[in-house]
Design a protein around this motif. Sequence first.
Motif: not given
Length: 121
Positions: A1-2, A32-36, A48-50, A88-90
């Motif tokens: 996961m990125d 903070l680490e956000m996985y997506l 807009k894609d991130t 919502k993408e996270i």
Amino acid sequence: MDKIIMKNLRFYGYHGVLPEEQEDGQNFIIDLEMYLGLHKAGNSDDIKDTVDYGKVYGIIKEITESNKFRLVEKLAEHISREIMSTYKEIDKVSVTVKKPEAPIDGEFDWVGVQIVRSRNG
């Protein structure tokens, strides 16, 4: 996961159990680490894609500087909920809240909490 990583974000807040922490405030450091998935943004080179981490910073700043929580656990939980509900993408988020000036009689770099929350429990 990125993941998107934000480290050592510094804010002044009024969080703590002791009355002087609520009245005088202190410095807080947040990671903070956000996985997506970042594949689409990596190919399109389009914001807009991130997740716009400038906006994420603003969310964390608002929560940390505009509230008073007794526990850093509550602060971390509030940050994680707001980030996950806004983006919502996270899929998963890790929030670390550090108190470098915690009222502890002794030498230390910081004390704090780290929580990890994901959409599927």
